[in-house]
Write a protein that holds these residues in place. Structure first.
Motif, PDB file in Angstrom:
ATOM      1  N   ALA A 100       0.804  -1.229  -0.100  1.00  0.00           N
ATOM      2  CA  ALA A 100       0.161   0.011   0.005  1.00  0.00           C
ATOM      3  C   ALA A 100       0.842   1.234  -0.035  1.00  0.00           C
ATOM      4  O   ALA A 100       0.073   2.312  -0.138  1.00  0.00           O
ATOM      5  N   TYR A 101       2.094   1.077   0.167  1.00  0.00           N
ATOM      6  CA  TYR A 101       2.728   2.364   0.532  1.00  0.00           C
ATOM      7  C   TYR A 101       4.006   2.485  -0.622  1.00  0.00           C
ATOM      8  O   TYR A 101       4.676   3.534  -0.577  1.00  0.00           O
ATOM      9  N   CYS A 102       4.480   1.724  -1.438  1.00  0.00           N
ATOM     10  CA  CYS A 102       5.587   1.664  -2.220  1.00  0.00           C
ATOM     11  C   CYS A 102       5.187   1.981  -3.695  1.00  0.00           C
ATOM     12  O   CYS A 102       5.925   1.828  -4.603  1.00  0.00           O
ATOM     13  N   ARG A 103       4.260   3.004  -3.870  1.00  0.00           N
ATOM     14  CA  ARG A 103       3.935   3.414  -5.251  1.00  0.00           C
ATOM     15  C   ARG A 103       4.684   4.357  -5.911  1.00  0.00           C
ATOM     16  O   ARG A 103       4.785   4.664  -6.854  1.00  0.00           O
ATOM     17  N   TYR A 104       5.520   4.937  -4.827  1.00  0.00           N
ATOM     18  CA  TYR A 104       6.592   5.925  -5.602  1.00  0.00           C
ATOM     19  C   TYR A 104       7.789   5.110  -5.630  1.00  0.00           C
ATOM     20  O   TYR A 104       9.022   5.905  -6.132  1.00  0.00           O
ATOM     21  N   VAL A 105       8.155   3.995  -5.556  1.00  0.00           N
ATOM     22  CA  VAL A 105       9.453   3.335  -5.506  1.00  0.00           C
ATOM     23  C   VAL A 105       9.827   3.225  -7.145  1.00  0.00           C
ATOM     24  O   VAL A 105       8.861   2.814  -7.921  1.00  0.00           O
ATOM     25  N   ASN A 106      10.811   3.368  -7.234  1.00  0.00           N
ATOM     26  CA  ASN A 106      11.368   3.433  -8.824  1.00  0.00           C
ATOM     27  C   ASN A 106      11.918   1.978  -8.955  1.00  0.00           C
ATOM     28  O   ASN A 106      12.731   1.421  -8.664  1.00  0.00           O
ATOM     29  N   ARG A 107      10.931   1.283  -9.589  1.00  0.00           N
ATOM     30  CA  ARG A 107      10.982  -0.486  -9.631  1.00  0.00           C
ATOM     31  C   ARG A 107      11.895  -0.593 -11.106  1.00  0.00           C
ATOM     32  O   ARG A 107      12.171  -1.699 -11.522  1.00  0.00           O
ATOM     33  N   ALA A 108      11.773   0.667 -11.835  1.00  0.00           N
ATOM     34  CA  ALA A 108      12.700   0.129 -13.284  1.00  0.00           C
ATOM     35  C   ALA A 108      14.268   0.204 -13.174  1.00  0.00           C
ATOM     36  O   ALA A 108      14.828  -0.150 -14.082  1.00  0.00           O
TER      37      ALA A 108
END
Length: 381
Positions: A367-375
């Motif tokens: 719920a809180y990692c939507r700003y993590v740069n996964r690329a």
């Protein structure tokens, strides 16, 4: 020789007087059979009445039939009084669960007094009725469209949370609450099983949120300085949210005395009265930039350390400010907490969990990692 007492039906003979009345109105089978005993007990009528109550109740306790006299309903207040004595559950959790049950009963039946709420009403229908009425109560006046659908999803999640808490009064992990109630003379009716097993509408997890752009975040951090001159509660609330991950109500509770310097870092230490969502005192270290924004006010000689940093409507003005700088998310203030958690997670996932004070790192990730740069794949060799 005492004649055996035979009767049909089942009576709830809670007092000697009622037992004697029941015996006399059920003909020779009971009333006549007790006449010889009445003569023997004539010298002590009170003892006779007690004896009648015991014998008659024992005789009819195991008998059932269409002419059975109904047992009086056990009420919710008795369950609550015993539940509050369970020492293995934290007091705050107990009270939250009790409040959830009272809220469900009030919304679904209109009954506010647990002493007047029979356990026979705690059934599967109560779940459906509560969710339907709670939905109507919380979404009234919201027009059809995405806003209404978002509101409905949010209300259903909240109602699920209430129901889950209320069910804890009868089924808590590792505790045989039904046996405890039975030991206190409380008979839990079978319909409560329906309340525990009834299907609940809505999803447990939130939907994927629209994130704020990095441009909007940067502009918010820059333009918040304007609020230093025009709206200090918004200024303070912004830095507590983006710098410490505090929730809206936690910011509302926060007083200047909760801000403490520890080895050159500024902490929010809430014990004993700044309590977070989990029931534990808030204790987080503020980011350096947030600390630098708050320190000048903290060191002012005119500061009343017992005063709150914000007023009760600060969040509305802060959300309006965020929309003006480009936030298009529906969470507003809470999105600052998500952004901070995501950035900390990129560096140290466990530190993000501790900062956000989640019970599990799965909550942080889901719920809180939507700003993590996964690329970007980090180099580790």
């Amino acid at each position: 020789m005492i004649e055996p007492i035979h009767c049909s039906g089942q009576a709830n003979l809670t007092t000697p007087t009622r037992a004697r009345s029941y015996a006399n109105t059920n003909g020779p089978a009971i009333g006549d059979g007790l006449k010889p005993l009445e003569e023997a007990f004539r010298a002590d009528p009170v003892a006779f009445e007690v004896f009648v109550a015991g014998v008659t109740a024992a005789a009819v306790r195991s008998m059932k039939g269409p002419d059975a006299l109904p047992e009086p309903d056990m009420t919710l207040d008795r369950v609550i009084s015993v539940y509050r004595k369970v020492s293995l559950i934290r007091r705050r959790v107990v009270e939250n669960n009790v409040l959830a049950m009272l809220r469900i009963v009030e919304v679904a039946t209109g009954q506010r007094d647990p002493a007047k709420a029979p356990l026979s009403e705690i059934n599967a229908n109560l779940v459906a009725c509560f969710q339907e009425r709670y939905m109507a109560l919380k979404t009234a006046g919201i027009h059809e469209g995405p806003t209404q659908r978002d509101a409905q999803d949010r209300v259903l999640r909240t109602s699920r949370h209430y129901i889950r808490q209320a069910r804890s009064l009868f089924a808590a992990r590792g505790l045989d609450l039904l046996s405890r109630y039975a030991a206190e003379g409380i008979r839990i009716p079978d319909c409560v099983g329906g309340f525990l097993k009834a299907k609940v509408r809505g999803s447990r997890h939130r939907k994927v949120y629209v994130t704020a752009s990095e441009t909007a975040i940067a502009r918010a951090v820059k333009d918040i300085e304007k609020m230093r001159l025009t709206d200090l509660p918004v200024f303070f609330g912004f830095w507590l949210a983006i710098g410490g991950g505090l929730r809206r109500n936690e910011i509302l509770q926060c007083r200047w005395e909760h801000l403490v310097e520890v080895n050159g870092a500024l902490w929010v230490k809430g014990a004993p009265d700044l309590i977070g969502k989990s029931g534990e005192p808030v204790e987080v270290q503020l980011q350096r930039r947030a600390a630098d924004a708050l320190r000048p006010f903290l060191r002012s000689e005119r500061l009343d350390r017992s005063s709150h940093l914000v007023d009760t409507q600060y969040h509305r003005r802060l959300n309006r400010f965020l929309r003006e700088v480009g936030f298009k998310t529906r969470l507003g203030l809470h999105e600052l907490r998500a952004w901070l958690g995501s950035k900390v997670y990129e560096v140290n996932p466990r530190a993000a969990k501790e900062l956000l004070r989640h019970s599990s790192i799965l909550v942080t990730e889901q719920a809180y990692c939507r700003y993590v740069n996964r690329a970007t794949m980090p180099e580790v060799l």
